[in-house]
Design a protein around this motif. Structure first.
Motif, mmCIF file in Angstrom:
data_model
loop_
_atom_site.group_PDB
_atom_site.id
_atom_site.type_symbol
_atom_site.label_atom_id
_atom_site.label_comp_id
_atom_site.label_asym_id
_atom_site.label_seq_id
_atom_site.Cartn_x
_atom_site.Cartn_y
_atom_site.Cartn_z
ATOM 1 N N VAL A 91 0.832 -1.202 0.000
ATOM 2 C CA VAL A 91 0.000 0.000 0.000
ATOM 3 C C VAL A 91 0.871 1.259 0.000
ATOM 4 C CG1 VAL A 91 -1.716 1.298 1.330
ATOM 5 C CG2 VAL A 91 -1.986 -1.169 1.015
ATOM 6 N N THR A 92 1.941 1.236 0.769
ATOM 7 C CA THR A 92 2.849 2.383 0.796
ATOM 8 C C THR A 92 3.454 2.621 -0.574
ATOM 9 O OG1 THR A 92 3.374 1.898 3.106
ATOM 10 C CG2 THR A 92 4.873 3.356 1.943
ATOM 11 N N PHE A 93 3.844 1.546 -1.242
ATOM 12 C CA PHE A 93 4.386 1.650 -2.594
ATOM 13 C C PHE A 93 3.361 2.290 -3.531
ATOM 14 C CE2 PHE A 93 4.713 -0.504 -6.809
ATOM 15 C CZ PHE A 93 5.874 0.118 -7.242
ATOM 16 N N GLY A 94 2.128 1.816 -3.484
ATOM 17 C CA GLY A 94 1.083 2.372 -4.342
ATOM 18 C C GLY A 94 0.804 3.831 -4.046
ATOM 19 N N LEU A 95 0.663 4.148 -2.765
ATOM 20 C CA LEU A 95 0.356 5.526 -2.382
ATOM 21 C C LEU A 95 1.501 6.480 -2.714
ATOM 22 C CD1 LEU A 95 -1.507 4.997 1.011
ATOM 23 C CD2 LEU A 95 -2.483 5.621 -1.216
ATOM 24 N N GLY A 96 2.718 5.959 -2.752
ATOM 25 C CA GLY A 96 3.857 6.793 -3.130
ATOM 26 C C GLY A 96 3.713 7.385 -4.525
ATOM 27 N N CYS B 14 0.643 -4.306 -8.083
ATOM 28 C CA CYS B 14 2.007 -4.715 -8.447
ATOM 29 C C CYS B 14 2.876 -4.840 -7.201
ATOM 30 C CB CYS B 14 2.628 -3.712 -9.411
ATOM 31 S SG CYS B 14 1.926 -3.775 -11.066
ATOM 32 N N GLY B 15 2.662 -3.959 -6.242
ATOM 33 C CA GLY B 15 3.405 -4.045 -4.979
ATOM 34 C C GLY B 15 3.175 -5.375 -4.288
ATOM 35 N N PHE B 16 1.923 -5.829 -4.270
ATOM 36 C CA PHE B 16 1.622 -7.145 -3.684
ATOM 37 C C PHE B 16 2.343 -8.250 -4.453
ATOM 38 C CE2 PHE B 16 -2.063 -5.184 -1.560
ATOM 39 C CZ PHE B 16 -1.948 -5.768 -0.307
ATOM 40 N N LEU B 17 2.280 -8.185 -5.759
ATOM 41 C CA LEU B 17 2.944 -9.194 -6.586
ATOM 42 C C LEU B 17 4.442 -9.203 -6.320
ATOM 43 C CD1 LEU B 17 2.945 -11.261 -8.946
ATOM 44 C CD2 LEU B 17 3.232 -9.303 -10.467
ATOM 45 N N PHE B 18 5.064 -8.035 -6.345
ATOM 46 C CA PHE B 18 6.508 -7.963 -6.153
ATOM 47 C C PHE B 18 6.925 -8.423 -4.757
ATOM 48 C CE2 PHE B 18 6.718 -4.424 -9.536
ATOM 49 C CZ PHE B 18 6.958 -5.349 -10.536
ATOM 50 N N VAL B 19 6.167 -8.042 -3.747
ATOM 51 C CA VAL B 19 6.565 -8.430 -2.387
ATOM 52 C C VAL B 19 6.409 -9.939 -2.184
ATOM 53 C CG1 VAL B 19 4.399 -8.097 -1.088
ATOM 54 C CG2 VAL B 19 6.590 -7.616 0.006
ATOM 55 N N ILE B 20 5.413 -10.537 -2.795
ATOM 56 C CA ILE B 20 5.252 -11.994 -2.704
ATOM 57 C C ILE B 20 6.391 -12.695 -3.440
ATOM 58 C CG2 ILE B 20 3.798 -13.953 -3.344
ATOM 59 C CD1 ILE B 20 2.755 -12.302 -0.937
ATOM 60 N N PRO C 185 14.252 -10.483 -9.731
ATOM 61 C CA PRO C 185 13.102 -10.535 -10.654
ATOM 62 C C PRO C 185 12.199 -9.308 -10.534
ATOM 63 C CG PRO C 185 13.301 -12.600 -9.455
ATOM 64 C CD PRO C 185 14.271 -11.636 -8.843
ATOM 65 N N CYS C 186 12.056 -8.805 -9.327
ATOM 66 C CA CYS C 186 11.220 -7.622 -9.106
ATOM 67 C C CYS C 186 11.862 -6.388 -9.746
ATOM 68 C CB CYS C 186 11.027 -7.384 -7.610
ATOM 69 S SG CYS C 186 10.333 -8.780 -6.725
ATOM 70 N N ILE C 187 13.154 -6.237 -9.541
ATOM 71 C CA ILE C 187 13.875 -5.087 -10.107
ATOM 72 C C ILE C 187 13.799 -5.105 -11.628
ATOM 73 C CG2 ILE C 187 16.175 -4.089 -10.439
ATOM 74 C CD1 ILE C 187 16.767 -4.981 -7.496
ATOM 75 N N ILE C 188 14.046 -6.257 -12.217
ATOM 76 C CA ILE C 188 14.041 -6.352 -13.682
ATOM 77 C C ILE C 188 12.660 -6.027 -14.243
ATOM 78 C CG2 ILE C 188 14.233 -7.957 -15.629
ATOM 79 C CD1 ILE C 188 16.519 -9.329 -14.005
ATOM 80 N N THR C 189 11.624 -6.681 -13.692
ATOM 81 C CA THR C 189 10.266 -6.467 -14.191
ATOM 82 C C THR C 189 9.825 -5.022 -13.998
ATOM 83 O OG1 THR C 189 9.748 -8.755 -13.680
ATOM 84 C CG2 THR C 189 7.886 -7.286 -14.056
ATOM 85 N N HIS C 190 10.051 -4.494 -12.813
ATOM 86 C CA HIS C 190 9.651 -3.125 -12.502
ATOM 87 C C HIS C 190 10.384 -2.134 -13.409
ATOM 88 C CE1 HIS C 190 8.836 -0.129 -8.955
ATOM 89 N NE2 HIS C 190 8.629 0.440 -10.127
ATOM 90 N N SER C 191 11.688 -2.315 -13.556
ATOM 91 C CA SER C 191 12.485 -1.397 -14.368
ATOM 92 C C SER C 191 12.079 -1.429 -15.836
ATOM 93 C CB SER C 191 13.972 -1.742 -14.235
ATOM 94 O OG SER C 191 14.397 -1.551 -12.907
ATOM 95 N N VAL C 192 11.875 -2.623 -16.360
ATOM 96 C CA VAL C 192 11.469 -2.745 -17.768
ATOM 97 C C VAL C 192 10.084 -2.129 -17.969
ATOM 98 C CG1 VAL C 192 10.850 -4.386 -19.594
ATOM 99 C CG2 VAL C 192 12.953 -4.708 -18.281
ATOM 100 N N ASN C 193 9.161 -2.401 -17.053
ATOM 101 C CA ASN C 193 7.820 -1.814 -17.157
ATOM 102 C C ASN C 193 7.896 -0.290 -17.197
ATOM 103 O OD1 ASN C 193 4.867 -1.899 -17.071
ATOM 104 N ND2 ASN C 193 5.119 -1.045 -15.032
ATOM 105 N N ASN C 194 8.690 0.283 -16.315
ATOM 106 C CA ASN C 194 8.844 1.740 -16.300
ATOM 107 C C ASN C 194 9.474 2.247 -17.595
ATOM 108 O OD1 ASN C 194 7.848 1.749 -13.700
ATOM 109 N ND2 ASN C 194 9.770 2.312 -12.734
ATOM 110 N N ALA C 195 10.537 1.596 -18.032
ATOM 111 C CA ALA C 195 11.276 2.064 -19.207
ATOM 112 C C ALA C 195 10.442 1.979 -20.475
ATOM 113 C CB ALA C 195 12.569 1.269 -19.361
ATOM 114 N N VAL C 196 9.611 0.955 -20.597
ATOM 115 C CA VAL C 196 8.789 0.780 -21.794
ATOM 116 C C VAL C 196 7.773 1.913 -21.942
ATOM 117 C CG1 VAL C 196 6.999 -0.719 -22.783
ATOM 118 C CG2 VAL C 196 9.122 -1.702 -21.958
ATOM 119 N N SER C 197 7.423 2.542 -20.837
ATOM 120 C CA SER C 197 6.398 3.589 -20.901
ATOM 121 C C SER C 197 6.813 4.774 -21.767
ATOM 122 C CB SER C 197 6.034 4.071 -19.499
ATOM 123 O OG SER C 197 7.109 4.764 -18.896
ATOM 124 N N VAL C 198 8.112 4.949 -22.019
ATOM 125 C CA VAL C 198 8.555 6.047 -22.883
ATOM 126 C C VAL C 198 8.030 5.883 -24.298
ATOM 127 C CG1 VAL C 198 10.760 5.106 -23.690
ATOM 128 C CG2 VAL C 198 10.512 7.560 -23.402
#
Length: 181
Positions: A115-120, A146-152, A162-175
């Motif tokens: 929740v903290t991740f999402g609210l951030g 996504c925070g729940f998925l990554f923390v699990i 795996p969390c860093i790679i997925t999160h980073s790629v998801n962010n980068a693709v948004s460009v």
């Protein structure tokens, strides 16, 4: 990859579904032997299914197609920045916050860090991103999920990679998101 999915879907919806069923079945057939090799029950199943989920889910950045939105230097800076953001957020919210909270209560740690991740992500209303209220609220909801998925994934697998790679790629693709629609 989004274009490949779209083309496959547009050509034949049934074939598209069958391809996904095949990918899903193949990944889950491999899951038990890989989990045994890792030594953690269901770890590979969690990983494989999370990757497949993210493949379908993270394509939201490209739902309206692919576009070159910025000059090459700006695009490179954005991509590198978003790769760093994915790394930093995973280390801070999963690595530091979640690990600190697990000492008291794992379930509470999962909920609080997610929740903290999402609210951030509410900061995007104030940081000049140009995001409107509805889009930002949707981003918060998606980020909590996504925070729940990554923390699990982190909790069960013991690795942030795996969390860093997925999160980073998801962010980068948004460009490359086409902002039409």
């Amino acid at each position: 990859m989004k274009k490949w999915f779209d083309n496959l879907y547009e050509k034949n919806e049934l074939y598209f579904a069958l391809v996904w069923i095949g990918i899903y079945c193949a990944a889950n057939s491999l899951a038990n032997p890989v989990s045994e090799a890792i030594g953690i029950d269901s770890s590979a199943s969690l990983l494989f299914n999370s990757i497949l989920t993210m493949m379908l889910f993270m394509s939201h950045n490209l739902w309206f197609g692919f576009a070159i939105n910025f000059p090459a230097v700006d695009t490179a800076c954005y991509i590198l920045s978003m790769l760093c953001v994915g790394f930093l957020e995973e280390v801070i919210f999963r690595g530091f916050l979640f690990k600190a909270l697990t000492k008291d209560n794992v379930k509470a740690a999962i909920i609080i860090s997610s929740v903290t991740f999402g609210l951030g992500h509410i900061l995007n209303l104030f940081n000049g991103s140009g995001m409107d209220m509805a889009a930002n609220l949707w981003q918060i909801v998606v980020s909590i999920a996504c925070g729940f998925l990554f923390v699990i994934i982190f909790y069960r697998g013991g690795s942030l990679i795996p969390c860093i790679i997925t999160h980073s790629v998801n962010n980068a693709v948004s460009v490359f998101a086409n902002n039409v629609g």
